[in-house]
Motif scaffolding. Structure first.
Motif, PDB file in Angstrom:
ATOM      1  N   GLY A 165     116.490  87.301   8.652  1.00 51.08           N
ATOM      2  CA  GLY A 165     116.404  86.699   8.646  1.00 51.08           C
ATOM      3  C   GLY A 165     115.258  85.447   9.248  1.00 51.08           C
ATOM      4  O   GLY A 165     114.606  84.279   8.850  1.00 51.08           O
ATOM      5  N   ARG A 166     113.803  86.256   9.369  1.00 54.11           N
ATOM      6  CA  ARG A 166     113.131  85.772   9.080  1.00 54.11           C
ATOM      7  C   ARG A 166     112.260  85.272   8.157  1.00 54.11           C
ATOM      8  O   ARG A 166     111.453  84.145   8.203  1.00 54.11           O
ATOM      9  N   ASP A 167     112.977  85.451   7.076  1.00 55.93           N
ATOM     10  CA  ASP A 167     112.229  83.975   5.707  1.00 55.93           C
ATOM     11  C   ASP A 167     113.385  82.759   6.375  1.00 55.93           C
ATOM     12  O   ASP A 167     113.465  81.663   5.642  1.00 55.93           O
ATOM     13  N   LEU A 168     114.797  82.919   6.570  1.00 59.20           N
ATOM     14  CA  LEU A 168     115.600  81.772   6.762  1.00 59.20           C
ATOM     15  C   LEU A 168     115.597  80.571   7.943  1.00 59.20           C
ATOM     16  O   LEU A 168     115.424  79.861   8.141  1.00 59.20           O
ATOM     17  N   MET A 169     114.711  81.450   9.240  1.00 56.40           N
ATOM     18  CA  MET A 169     114.391  80.741   9.758  1.00 56.40           C
ATOM     19  C   MET A 169     112.338  80.373   9.867  1.00 56.40           C
ATOM     20  O   MET A 169     112.030  80.651   9.861  1.00 56.40           O
ATOM     21  N   GLY A 170     112.483  79.438  10.643  1.00 58.24           N
ATOM     22  CA  GLY A 170     111.296  78.285  11.011  1.00 58.24           C
ATOM     23  C   GLY A 170     110.179  78.890  11.937  1.00 58.24           C
ATOM     24  O   GLY A 170     109.453  77.900  11.880  1.00 58.24           O
ATOM     25  N   TRP A 171     110.166  80.048  12.532  1.00 54.70           N
ATOM     26  CA  TRP A 171     109.552  80.943  13.647  1.00 54.70           C
ATOM     27  C   TRP A 171     107.778  80.126  12.773  1.00 54.70           C
ATOM     28  O   TRP A 171     107.418  80.275  13.779  1.00 54.70           O
ATOM     29  N   GLN A 172     107.943  80.834  10.867  1.00 56.54           N
ATOM     30  CA  GLN A 172     106.453  80.670  10.549  1.00 56.54           C
ATOM     31  C   GLN A 172     105.329  79.191  11.277  1.00 56.54           C
ATOM     32  O   GLN A 172     104.563  78.838  11.656  1.00 56.54           O
ATOM     33  N   ARG A 173     106.692  77.836  12.105  1.00 56.49           N
ATOM     34  CA  ARG A 173     106.514  76.729  11.770  1.00 56.49           C
ATOM     35  C   ARG A 173     105.740  76.659  13.229  1.00 56.49           C
ATOM     36  O   ARG A 173     105.097  76.182  13.722  1.00 56.49           O
ATOM     37  N   TRP A 174     106.260  77.273  13.770  1.00 61.00           N
ATOM     38  CA  TRP A 174     105.775  77.348  15.696  1.00 61.00           C
ATOM     39  C   TRP A 174     104.190  78.071  15.609  1.00 61.00           C
ATOM     40  O   TRP A 174     103.490  78.034  16.714  1.00 61.00           O
ATOM     41  N   THR A 175     104.890  79.587  15.058  1.00 62.89           N
ATOM     42  CA  THR A 175     102.840  80.167  15.373  1.00 62.89           C
ATOM     43  C   THR A 175     101.880  80.604  14.168  1.00 62.89           C
ATOM     44  O   THR A 175     100.856  80.636  14.644  1.00 62.89           O
ATOM     45  N   ALA A 176     102.036  79.042  13.914  1.00 61.96           N
ATOM     46  CA  ALA A 176     101.381  79.281  12.936  1.00 61.96           C
ATOM     47  C   ALA A 176      99.999  78.056  13.521  1.00 61.96           C
ATOM     48  O   ALA A 176      99.775  77.319  14.032  1.00 61.96           O
ATOM     49  N   ASP A 177      98.951  77.770  12.534  1.00 66.47           N
ATOM     50  CA  ASP A 177      97.517  77.778  13.154  1.00 66.47           C
ATOM     51  C   ASP A 177      98.580  76.292  12.468  1.00 66.47           C
ATOM     52  O   ASP A 177      97.819  74.985  13.083  1.00 66.47           O
ATOM     53  N   LEU A 178      98.725  75.938  11.290  1.00 64.85           N
ATOM     54  CA  LEU A 178      98.672  74.281  10.947  1.00 64.85           C
ATOM     55  C   LEU A 178     100.382  74.554  10.021  1.00 64.85           C
ATOM     56  O   LEU A 178     100.772  75.097   9.491  1.00 64.85           O
ATOM     57  N   THR A 237     105.924  69.823   2.418  1.00 65.16           N
ATOM     58  CA  THR A 237     107.062  69.711   3.859  1.00 65.16           C
ATOM     59  C   THR A 237     107.795  70.856   3.510  1.00 65.16           C
ATOM     60  O   THR A 237     107.419  71.624   2.665  1.00 65.16           O
ATOM     61  N   ASP A 238     107.633  71.182   4.744  1.00 60.96           N
ATOM     62  CA  ASP A 238     108.145  72.847   5.651  1.00 60.96           C
ATOM     63  C   ASP A 238     107.329  73.768   5.437  1.00 60.96           C
ATOM     64  O   ASP A 238     108.159  74.568   4.370  1.00 60.96           O
ATOM     65  N   SER A 239     105.807  73.759   5.341  1.00 64.79           N
ATOM     66  CA  SER A 239     104.748  74.749   5.074  1.00 64.79           C
ATOM     67  C   SER A 239     104.280  75.170   6.359  1.00 64.79           C
ATOM     68  O   SER A 239     104.246  74.416   6.963  1.00 64.79           O
ATOM     69  N   ALA A 240     103.496  76.049   5.983  1.00 65.50           N
ATOM     70  CA  ALA A 240     103.177  76.484   7.364  1.00 65.50           C
ATOM     71  C   ALA A 240     102.109  77.451   6.979  1.00 65.50           C
ATOM     72  O   ALA A 240     102.168  78.076   5.796  1.00 65.50           O
ATOM     73  N   VAL A 241     100.596  77.006   7.429  1.00 64.31           N
ATOM     74  CA  VAL A 241      99.636  78.207   6.493  1.00 64.31           C
ATOM     75  C   VAL A 241      98.431  78.334   8.452  1.00 64.31           C
ATOM     76  O   VAL A 241      98.707  77.922   8.984  1.00 64.31           O
ATOM     77  N   ASP A 242      97.813  80.079   7.748  1.00 65.25           N
ATOM     78  CA  ASP A 242      96.951  80.429   9.375  1.00 65.25           C
ATOM     79  C   ASP A 242      96.121  80.101   8.338  1.00 65.25           C
ATOM     80  O   ASP A 242      95.646  80.272   7.363  1.00 65.25           O
ATOM     81  N   LEU A 243      94.382  79.635   9.071  1.00 61.86           N
ATOM     82  CA  LEU A 243      93.612  79.938   8.773  1.00 61.86           C
ATOM     83  C   LEU A 243      92.566  80.472   9.860  1.00 61.86           C
ATOM     84  O   LEU A 243      92.599  80.863  11.138  1.00 61.86           O
TER      85      LEU A 243
END
Length: 146
Positions: free
Chosen positions: A4-17, A39-45
């Motif tokens: 489920g790591r790729d299916l869930m949007g958890w990166q959105r909550w833990t990412a910098d942006l 749309t639906d993207s997440a990054v760490d800086l």
């Protein structure tokens, strides 16, 4: 959980942006680089005197960079490392590969398993598909990446 790591949007909550589905976001980074999250993207800086690193966790980004720093601008995905030398380029992370589209300027592609640590130079107008083992020229997309 691993599946489920790729299916869930958890990166959105833990990412910098991050952006939600249907949202886009423009950001100016501390060094003057312009970053647009699709749309639906997440990054760490990770920006400090030793490095300028953008880690793309999911989705797609458009990067506008220039030669304003002696430290290279790096974009990391699970498939490789992209060094923005100058110009404008998009990086889209998919399940099996990362697509790089260079709108203008040059980008060095460092694939994790490239023999001898060699890199591929992508130039304006070129598209590449990068996976764990290689970087190959891709057919151009149906529309302009920029």
């Amino acid at each position: 959980g691993w599946i489920g790591r790729d299916l869930m949007g958890w990166q959105r909550w833990t990412a910098d942006l991050a952006t939600a589905t249907g949202e886009r976001r423009n950001i100016q980074l501390p060094d003057g680089t312009r970053l647009q999250l699709n749309t639906d993207s997440a990054v760490d800086l990770s920006f400090d005197p030793q490095q300028r690193l953008i880690t793309l966790l999911r989705g797609e980004i458009l990067v506008n960079c220039g030669a304003v720093s002696p430290t290279p601008l790096l974009v990391k995905t699970r498939h490789g490392l992209f060094e923005g030398i100058d110009g404008r380029f998009t990086v889209r992370q998919e399940r099996d590969c990362t697509r790089l589209s260079v709108v203008s300027g040059n980008v060095a592609i460092h694939s994790p398993h490239t023999a001898g640590g060699l890199s591929t130079q992508a130039h304006s107008g070129q598209d590449y598909l990068v996976d764990q083992t290689q970087a190959v020229v891709a057919p151009p997309p149906d529309m302009d990446a920029g």
